[in-house]
Design an enzyme around this catalytic site. Structure first.
Site, PDB file in Angstrom:
ATOM      1  N   ARG A   1       0.847  -1.199   0.000  1.00 35.03           N
ATOM      2  CA  ARG A   1       0.000   0.000   0.000  1.00 35.03           C
ATOM      3  C   ARG A   1       0.872   1.235   0.000  1.00 35.03           C
ATOM      4  NH1 ARG A   1      -3.501  -0.959   5.444  1.00 35.03           N
ATOM      5  NH2 ARG A   1      -5.001   0.416   4.499  1.00 35.03           N
TER       6      ARG A   1
ATOM      7  N   ALA B   1     -14.712  -0.504   7.325  1.00 38.50           N
ATOM      8  CA  ALA B   1     -15.006   0.621   8.223  1.00 38.50           C
ATOM      9  C   ALA B   1     -16.468   1.046   8.088  1.00 38.50           C
ATOM     10  CB  ALA B   1     -14.073   1.792   7.927  1.00 38.50           C
TER      11      ALA B   1
HETATM   12  C1  LIG Z   1      -5.514  -2.855   3.138  1.00 33.98           C
HETATM   13  C2  LIG Z   1      -6.826  -2.433   3.787  1.00 33.98           C
HETATM   14  C3  LIG Z   1      -7.649  -1.533   3.110  1.00 33.98           C
HETATM   15  C4  LIG Z   1      -8.899  -1.172   3.663  1.00 33.98           C
HETATM   16  N1  LIG Z   1      -9.714  -0.331   2.967  1.00 33.98           N
HETATM   17  C5  LIG Z   1     -10.939  -0.043   3.445  1.00 33.98           C
HETATM   18  C6  LIG Z   1     -11.828   0.820   2.726  1.00 33.98           C
HETATM   19  O1  LIG Z   1     -11.495   1.330   1.656  1.00 33.98           O
HETATM   20  N2  LIG Z   1     -13.057   1.077   3.261  1.00 33.98           N
HETATM   21  C7  LIG Z   1     -13.454   0.545   4.452  1.00 33.98           C
HETATM   22  O2  LIG Z   1     -14.588   0.816   4.883  1.00 33.98           O
HETATM   23  N3  LIG Z   1     -12.626  -0.251   5.177  1.00 33.98           N
HETATM   24  C8  LIG Z   1     -11.396  -0.561   4.703  1.00 33.98           C
HETATM   25  N4  LIG Z   1     -10.567  -1.369   5.420  1.00 33.98           N
HETATM   26  C9  LIG Z   1     -11.023  -1.853   6.738  1.00 33.98           C
HETATM   27  C10 LIG Z   1     -10.862  -0.787   7.811  1.00 33.98           C
HETATM   28  O3  LIG Z   1      -9.535  -0.333   7.798  1.00 33.98           O
HETATM   29  C11 LIG Z   1     -11.212  -1.360   9.170  1.00 33.98           C
HETATM   30  O4  LIG Z   1     -12.483  -1.961   9.111  1.00 33.98           O
HETATM   31  C12 LIG Z   1     -11.219  -0.294  10.265  1.00 33.98           C
HETATM   32  O5  LIG Z   1     -10.012   0.426  10.284  1.00 33.98           O
HETATM   33  C13 LIG Z   1     -11.431  -0.948  11.620  1.00 33.98           C
HETATM   34  O6  LIG Z   1     -11.379   0.016  12.631  1.00 33.98           O
HETATM   35  P1  LIG Z   1     -11.364  -0.430  14.158  1.00 33.98           P
HETATM   36  O7  LIG Z   1     -11.346   0.842  14.933  1.00 33.98           O
HETATM   37  O8  LIG Z   1     -12.439  -1.419  14.416  1.00 33.98           O
HETATM   38  O9  LIG Z   1      -9.990  -1.188  14.345  1.00 33.98           O
HETATM   39  P2  LIG Z   1      -8.516  -0.570  14.299  1.00 33.98           P
HETATM   40  O10 LIG Z   1      -8.438   0.564  13.369  1.00 33.98           O
HETATM   41  O11 LIG Z   1      -7.601  -1.723  14.077  1.00 33.98           O
HETATM   42  O12 LIG Z   1      -8.284   0.024  15.767  1.00 33.98           O
HETATM   43  C14 LIG Z   1      -8.039  -0.821  16.857  1.00 33.98           C
HETATM   44  C15 LIG Z   1      -7.358  -0.003  17.953  1.00 33.98           C
HETATM   45  O13 LIG Z   1      -7.230  -0.828  19.109  1.00 33.98           O
HETATM   46  C16 LIG Z   1      -5.916  -0.714  19.637  1.00 33.98           C
HETATM   47  N5  LIG Z   1      -5.625  -1.976  20.335  1.00 33.98           N
HETATM   48  C17 LIG Z   1      -5.454  -3.196  19.788  1.00 33.98           C
HETATM   49  N6  LIG Z   1      -5.217  -4.117  20.748  1.00 33.98           N
HETATM   50  C18 LIG Z   1      -5.249  -3.449  21.931  1.00 33.98           C
HETATM   51  C19 LIG Z   1      -5.080  -3.858  23.270  1.00 33.98           C
HETATM   52  N7  LIG Z   1      -4.845  -5.140  23.602  1.00 33.98           N
HETATM   53  N8  LIG Z   1      -5.159  -2.909  24.242  1.00 33.98           N
HETATM   54  C20 LIG Z   1      -5.410  -1.606  23.935  1.00 33.98           C
HETATM   55  N9  LIG Z   1      -5.559  -1.167  22.668  1.00 33.98           N
HETATM   56  C21 LIG Z   1      -5.495  -2.083  21.684  1.00 33.98           C
HETATM   57  C22 LIG Z   1      -5.049  -0.480  18.406  1.00 33.98           C
HETATM   58  O14 LIG Z   1      -3.814   0.115  18.750  1.00 33.98           O
HETATM   59  C23 LIG Z   1      -5.943   0.439  17.583  1.00 33.98           C
HETATM   60  O15 LIG Z   1      -5.782   1.792  17.930  1.00 33.98           O
HETATM   61  C24 LIG Z   1      -9.310  -1.724   4.917  1.00 33.98           C
HETATM   62  C25 LIG Z   1      -8.454  -2.594   5.620  1.00 33.98           C
HETATM   63  C26 LIG Z   1      -7.223  -2.952   5.058  1.00 33.98           C
HETATM   64  C27 LIG Z   1      -6.335  -3.909   5.817  1.00 33.98           C
END
Ligand SMILES: Cc1cc2nc3c(=O)[nH]c(=O)nc-3n(C[C@H](O)[C@H](O)[C@H](O)COP(=O)(O)OP(=O)(O)OC[C@H]3O[C@@H](n4cnc5c(N)ncnc54)[C@H](O)[C@@H]3O)c2cc1C
Length: 467
Positions: free
Chosen positions: A223, A359
């Site tokens: 990426r 997301a």
């Molecule tokens: C290559 C790629 C491209 C993508 N493109 C898209 C797109 O175009 N459109 C779309 O809708 N989605 C896309 N996604 C998916 C999207 O990125 C995710 O669904 C979204 O970021 C998830 O957000 P989240 O907050 O649930 O998790 P995350 O963003 O992973 O946040 C989790 C948080 O928890 C923290 N954490 C983890 N473990 C612990 C722990 N034990 N203790 C305390 N803190 C912890 C981490 O540090 C982080 O800050 C893509 C994903 C990838 C891999």
């Protein structure tokens, strides 16, 4: 005389990513006390693009109207450049726009000298199905600016375990890597693809922690954000200005424009099916491996991709990270909650990114969970005991759809990478187009308003039975 309102339960949100911070905005608007525990010392997101479909955009309306306003101001509306296009993206059930979402190209076809690069087929963002992209880091900053992070977020706090109380009473314990402990009435795991809370939950559901770990999908991705000038040099302004997906054997390349303040970039993601099907993990949290432009070029050259695709890869940075794509396709949760612990966002349904909707589904989750909490509060029933009802109602409404995304996304990549035999027969492009359209419709066409109404009805019925 009516009794004073009961104190609302205190929640711990684990992780401070997009899901957690967005949920925090909704909880704050409802007056629900909560604390966020984040392992990193500050908010961190990638400098990469994040596609937001109409379902995601509309969910924001039900979460926090300020997000809609900022989204309209900052997002890059791919294929929907007019202000009218933005409205169409946000309006439920209003037919209209017929702009392009992604042009699908044959990545192995080399146009003749002077010949234009033509798509094999185009998926239109018609009938209210617009699409937009935000810069990940910039969007997280927006959320961080709206959430009172100093008050709400405990940075540098990695959660290593969560302990449910023995009976229905008592608080949930959160054990932290620095040896300290915290407590809350309920825990919402927003800790992403490598969620610790998912593992705790899997154990509570009787399946063992190991099964709560995400698995390697057998694909990885390079990426990067390409500066606009270089992208135009490689493929021309017209091609760079639309979303393009170059298909090919065991690989595909996706590009779309994304703005960050006054700077414009081409978001580039190059996906590869890993012959080894094994990701060499360097540590429990490692999803990335260092890689170079030469690695990416080698992967695509070897598979017979055309000069146009290679040209794009040549304008990327010398050093690029390689991302192992993990998901929960092989280890789905049988429930998103147990007692007063639940998971949401990627922690519940980490998916590969091939519908560009991970997301977006997180935003849908939050719109629904917010509606459930709102109804319980309106009925003066949001007690500690009722938390499990809220979590159960969330599970009931979200799990099937969320898990569909995980499974369908894996299949989408195999389709783009010509790995599904039934789509390899001559003249199967129309069939492929119809298949993609139907699945994207399932993502984008989701009626968030109806889901919110359904959530409130469901919650009210549950609470009515609750004496
Ligand atoms: C290559 C790629 C491209 C993508 N493109 C898209 C797109 O175009 N459109 C779309 O809708 N989605 C896309 N996604 C998916 C999207 O990125 C995710 O669904 C979204 O970021 C998830 O957000 P989240 O907050 O649930 O998790 P995350 O963003 O992973 O946040 C989790 C948080 O928890 C923290 N954490 C983890 N473990 C612990 C722990 N034990 N203790 C305390 N803190 C912890 C981490 O540090 C982080 O800050 C893509 C994903 C990838 C891999």
């Amino acid at each position: 005389m009516s009794s004073p309102p009961l104190p609302l339960p205190h929640l711990a949100l684990i992780g401070a990513g997009i899901t957690s911070l967005t949920l925090s905005l909704r909880l704050t608007s409802l007056g629900i006390p909560h604390t966020i525990y984040e392992q990193s010392p500050s908010l961190t997101e990638l400098g990469a693009g994040l596609g937001f479909g109409p379902n995601a955009a509309r969910a924001l309306e039900y979460i926090d109207p300020r997000l809609v306003e900022i989204f309209n101001q900052t997002a890059t509306f791919v294929g929907t450049p007019s202000p009218q296009g933005k409205e169409l993206l946000l309006q439920e059930g209003k037919a209209g726009d017929d702009k392009i979402w992604i042009e699908f190209l044959d990545g192995t076809k080399q146009p003749e000298e002077g010949e234009e690069l033509k798509p094999e087929f185009v998926i239109r963002a018609g009938n209210n199905k617009g699409h937009a992209a935000v810069h990940r880091g910039a969007w997280l900053d927006v959320l961080g600016g709206l959430v009172d992070t100093r008050e709400r977020v405990r940075f540098g706090k990695r959660v290593v375990d969560v302990v449910l109380p023995a009976g229905s009473k008592g608080r949930v314990k959160i054990l932290l890597a620095d040896g300290t402990e915290a407590e809350a009435d309920g825990v919402v795991g927003c800790d992403g693809v490598k969620s610790k809370v998912r593992q705790v939950l899997m154990e509570a559901l009787g399946e063992g922690r190991e099964k709560g770990k995400c698995g390697y999908s057998g694909k990885y991705a390079y990426r990067c954000l390409v500066p606009w000038g270089k992208a135009v040099e490689a493929v021309g302004e017209d091609r760079a200005g639309v979303s393009s997906l170059w298909m090919g054997p065991n690989r595909h390349l996706l590009t779309f424009p994304v703005d960050k303040q006054d700077e414009k970039f081409l978001n580039l993601v190059a996906f590869v099916t890993d012959e080894s099907q094994v990701w060499p993990e360097r540590g429990p949290a490692s999803l990335t491996l260092p890689a170079t432009k030469a690695d990416a070029l080698g992967d695509f050259e070897q598979a017979g991709f055309s000069d146009s695709v290679l040209q794009l890869l040549k304008v990327t940075n010398e050093k690029m990270d390689k991302w192992g794509l993990y998901d929960v396709a092989d280890r789905p949760l049988s429930k998103f909650y147990s007692g007063r612990i639940m998971v949401i966002g990627d922690a519940a349904h980490a998916s590969t990114p091939h519908h560009g909707s991970g997301a977006g589904f997180c935003m849908e989750d939050i719109a629904v969970l917010g509606a459930l909490f709102e109804e319980a509060i309106a009925r003066q029933r949001l007690t500690v005991d009722a938390l499990e009802d809220v979590f159960a109602a969330f599970d009931n409404q979200r799990r099937e759809r969320d898990q569909w995304l995980v499974n369908s996304s894996r299949r989408a990549a195999d389709l783009y990478q010509w790995r599904i035999p039934e789509f390899l027969k001559p003249n199967s492009l129309e069939k492929m187009k119809a298949d993609i359209e139907q699945r994207q419709e399932f993502c984008w066409g989701f009626n968030v308003g109806a889901a919110v109404r359904e959530a409130k009805k469901h919650m009210s019925e549950r609470l009515a039975a609750y004496k």
